[in-house]
Design an enzyme around this catalytic site. Structure first.
Site, short mmCIF file in Angstrom:
data_model
loop_
_atom_site.label_atom_id
_atom_site.label_comp_id
_atom_site.label_asym_id
_atom_site.label_seq_id
_atom_site.Cartn_x
_atom_site.Cartn_y
_atom_site.Cartn_z
N LYS A 294 -11.19 -4.78 70.36
CA LYS A 294 -10.02 -4.26 69.62
C LYS A 294 -9.57 -5.26 68.57
O LYS A 294 -9.44 -6.45 68.86
CB LYS A 294 -8.86 -4.02 70.59
CG LYS A 294 -9.16 -3.03 71.69
CD LYS A 294 -8.06 -2.99 72.74
CE LYS A 294 -7.91 -4.30 73.47
NZ LYS A 294 -7.02 -4.21 74.65
N THR A 327 4.58 -3.34 68.90
CA THR A 327 3.16 -3.23 69.29
C THR A 327 2.91 -3.76 70.71
O THR A 327 1.77 -3.89 71.13
CB THR A 327 2.26 -4.03 68.33
OG1 THR A 327 2.72 -5.39 68.33
CG2 THR A 327 2.29 -3.47 66.93
N GLY A 329 2.08 -3.80 74.31
CA GLY A 329 1.50 -2.83 75.24
C GLY A 329 0.49 -1.87 74.63
O GLY A 329 0.03 -0.95 75.31
N THR A 330 0.10 -2.11 73.37
CA THR A 330 -0.87 -1.20 72.74
C THR A 330 -2.21 -1.23 73.49
O THR A 330 -2.88 -0.20 73.63
CB THR A 330 -1.13 -1.57 71.26
OG1 THR A 330 -1.24 -2.98 71.18
CG2 THR A 330 -0.03 -1.08 70.35
N GLY A 331 -2.59 -2.42 73.96
CA GLY A 331 -3.89 -2.56 74.64
C GLY A 331 -3.88 -1.79 75.96
O GLY A 331 -4.84 -1.06 76.27
N CYS A 332 -2.81 -1.95 76.75
CA CYS A 332 -2.72 -1.23 78.04
C CYS A 332 -2.75 0.27 77.77
O CYS A 332 -3.41 1.04 78.47
CB CYS A 332 -1.40 -1.56 78.75
SG CYS A 332 -1.12 -3.32 78.97
#
Ligand code: ATP
Ligand code: HMH
Length: 616
Positions: A294, A327, A329-332
């Site tokens: 990512k 932004t 917590g975008t990965g979770c």
């Protein structure tokens, strides 16, 4: 991960009289069960019968499967949902499955069907840490899965004290208790996909691997969380070896951000998109089936670029970078959305693409919200509830209204010397099921006057009337809604202006536009031009293939438009995708001498093609 042979045999053995009857009950009552998958290679086969009233039409499943493939349902792996869509779309048609005795190549394996009768939801289990601020971790995972229609159970690996400023404390849960939680959920609850987030120690990674061996699931999504957005450490560095040595080999996809990718590869610097490509390949060599590196944190990148690698092919997934501080917590969220889409049965690349679209939409929707005083705020995962809850009180839009959709054209009306009102009246008499006034050249005052007269006719016949593009005119005459193009007023704003009670349609040529229309709170999409047309010159056509791919991707009902008339309407309906609800026509009605006759002809072609499909 694939279902083990032993498990498959067990399920097939359970595909007995009682599961058949609950399957049939489910079909009859219209409740959703997790659809059975078509599986190849079974020695048994099952008979499918469709009933229309008392008439019984028999098909063997193998025959149906051929139709499925032939009729472009190849990408629709769920026979069950196909049947349900048909039985729902055509009241009066009932489906029933019974056991055959000969051998055949294809059977409906009831592998994922629950033993009782009822609605089974796609199920994601998140194994992750709790974020007290609820922007990331378990809380983000539950909200993201919920937003995408999946049930999300949770095994908590750590409790963090966290807010928009950073992480103030981490309290890991004892490994034995993580194991106990895993057993409780995996043993009982029919998990489809496991998604991992914060695994604070190598011990927890090991416990998870053991549990997954004991209780296999359909897919494993690993988000190798190491550090929070704020820079706080969330996992011991020894966790990296746990990932590399055992967990990655079991993973269907691993989703590191650039910092995590770098850490997994022993600290190699990742500064460019080219670096992300080579990191994806190196991480793939550690064992996972797919890798998504990512690029949200890639320095100096104006786009949000992610690199997907399946071991053979790379895909550069481009997203517009949303300018926002929200932004966290975008990965979770991304990993949970991938898990939810996989649990719903989507193939990996589609699941990743849909997940990325969801994150981008959520970021865009949440860019201005203010929660907390720190530098990194959360996003609103449930934004679509807001746009869709608007629809809750709406004049209930009925997708079958799209069956024969008449779109007026002022030039044609002038050519044939008739008023808009006369044209609308004739098309309704001939069987049009919805009307759109598309008057590009009319003066506003003349347009409002004609629309007001048409509304009266439409209301008295129970046919909805929409206005093309002109939200002001729709408001002025209290029309039932609007239809907007890609360069008109965005549907999200149209929804805000018109409120919950109106119908909104959006013209879409691509799956991405269809997804956006859904997120914006539209009720249906119009897809085309299917064929070339003189009504819209320089309009690129999508063809039947383009129409099909948009229909398959769309969560909204679809009406096909562009060059459609009596001669080719059948070929459009024959693509046979359940959410294609009808055709929209302009010239085929309004550039003809007798609108009434043409509408009747079209309506009968449409009715015939739909019933023929069922009888074939
Ligand atoms: N500002 C942004 N605009 C659009 N997309 C973004 C933005 N920031 C991140 N993304 C996308 O969000 C997804 C998550 O990526 P990111 O690199 O932020 O993960 P992460 O660092 O693991 O997130 P976090 O640690 O905050 O949970 C990726 O698809 C990325 O491209
Ligand atoms: C609990 C938890 N998991 C993951 C992240 C990564 O964003 C976070 N900040 N907190």
């Amino acid at each position: 991960m694939q279902m083990s042979q032993a498990a498959r045999e067990l399920f097939e053995a359970r595909f007995d009289k009682s599961s058949l009857s609950s399957f049939n009950e489910a079909l009859k009552s219209g409740v959703d069960l997790e659809p059975p998958k078509l599986s190849h290679g079974s020695r048994r086969f099952h008979r499918l019968a469709l009933f229309s009233g008392r008439r019984r039409l028999f098909f063997f499943l193998s025959t149906l499967a051929q139709i499925v493939v032939k009729r472009a349902f190849a990408t629709e792996p769920n026979l069950f949902s196909l049947l349900q869509n048909y039985t729902r779309s055509f009241p009066g048609i009932r489906a029933r499955i019974s056991r055959g005795s000969a051998s055949g190549p294809i059977t409906a394996a009831m592998s994922t069907m629950c033993s009782g009768c009822g609605r089974r939801m796609p199920h994601v289990l998140t194994v992750a840490g709790s974020d007290s601020g609820a922007g990331a971790g378990i809380q983000a995972d539950i909200k993201a899965c919920g937003a995408l229609g999946a049930y999300c159970s949770s095994v908590v690996t750590a409790v963090t004290a966290q807010n928009t400023v950073g992480v103030q404390g981490v309290h890991p849960i004892p490994e034995e208790f993580v194991e106990e939680q895993l057993r409780s959920v995996l043993e009982d609850m029919g998990v489809d996909v496991v998604k991992t987030g914060m695994l604070p120690s190598v011990g927890v990674v090991k416990v998870l691997c053991q549990s997954l061996k004991k209780f296999p699931v359909r897919a494993l999504v690993v988000d190798p969380v190491m550090v929070s957005t704020s820079g706080d450490v969330l996992a011991e560095s020894s966790t990296l070896s746990g990932y590399r040595d055992e967990l990655f080999a079991m993973a269907d996809i691993v989703t590191p951000n650039v910092k995590e990718a770098s850490a997994l590869l022993g600290g190699v610097p990742l500064r460019t998109v080219a670096d992300m490509y080579s990191a994806a390949k190196s991480i793939h060599n550690l064992g996972p089936k797919n890798v998504l590196v990512k690029g949200g944190d890639l320095p100096e990148s104006s786009d949000a670029i992610d690199i997907f690698f399946d071991g053979k092919k790379y895909h550069e997934l481009l997203g517009l970078r949303v300018k926002t501080h929200n932004t966290h917590g975008t990965g979770c969220t991304l990993a949970s959305c991938i898990a939810a889409e996989l649990a719903k049965g989507l193939p990996m690349l589609r699941a990743v693409q849909n997940a990325k679209t969801f994150v981008q939409n959520a970021l865009d929707y949440s860019k201005d919200i203010i929660i907390g005083n720190g530098p990194q705020g959360p996003l609103d995962h449930l934004f679509s509830l807001e746009t869709h809850s608007c629809n809750a009180g709406a004049r209930s839009f009925n997708a079958s209204d799209l069956f024969l959709y008449a779109v007026t054209d002022s030039t044609m009306n002038r050519k044939w010397n008739r008023s808009i009102v006369a044209a609308v009246k004739a098309s309704i008499e001939g069987g049009a099921t919805i009307i759109q006034l598309r008057e590009k050249e009319a003066e506003t005052c003349e347009f409002v006057e004609a629309a007001t007269a048409c509304i009266q006719i439409c209301r008295s016949s129970g046919v909805p009337l929409l206005i093309n593009d002109r939200i002001d005119v729709a408001l002025a005459c209290d029309a039932d809604g609007v239809h907007v193009g890609q360069s008109d007023m965005p549907a999200r704003i149209a929804r805000k202006i018109l409120g919950p009670g109106k119908i909104i349609g959006v013209s879409c040529k691509t799956p991405a536009q269809a997804e956006q229309a859904w997120a914006d709170g539209a009720d249906y999409i119009g897809c085309g031009g299917v064929f070339p047309t003189a009504t819209k010159q320089n309009n690129t056509t999508v063809g039947l293939d383009g129409l099909k791919s948009v229909c398959l991707a769309s969560k909204l009902p679809v009406v096909a438009i562009g060059g459609i008339g009596v001669v080719n309407a059948r070929s459009v309906m024959e693509i046979g995708v359940p959410n294609l609800k009808g055709v929209a026509v302009v010239s085929a009605l309004f550039d003809r001498e007798c609108i009434l006759t043409e509408a009747r002809k079209l309506r009968s072609v449409l009715t015939d093609s739909v019933s023929e499909f069922l009888l074939r």
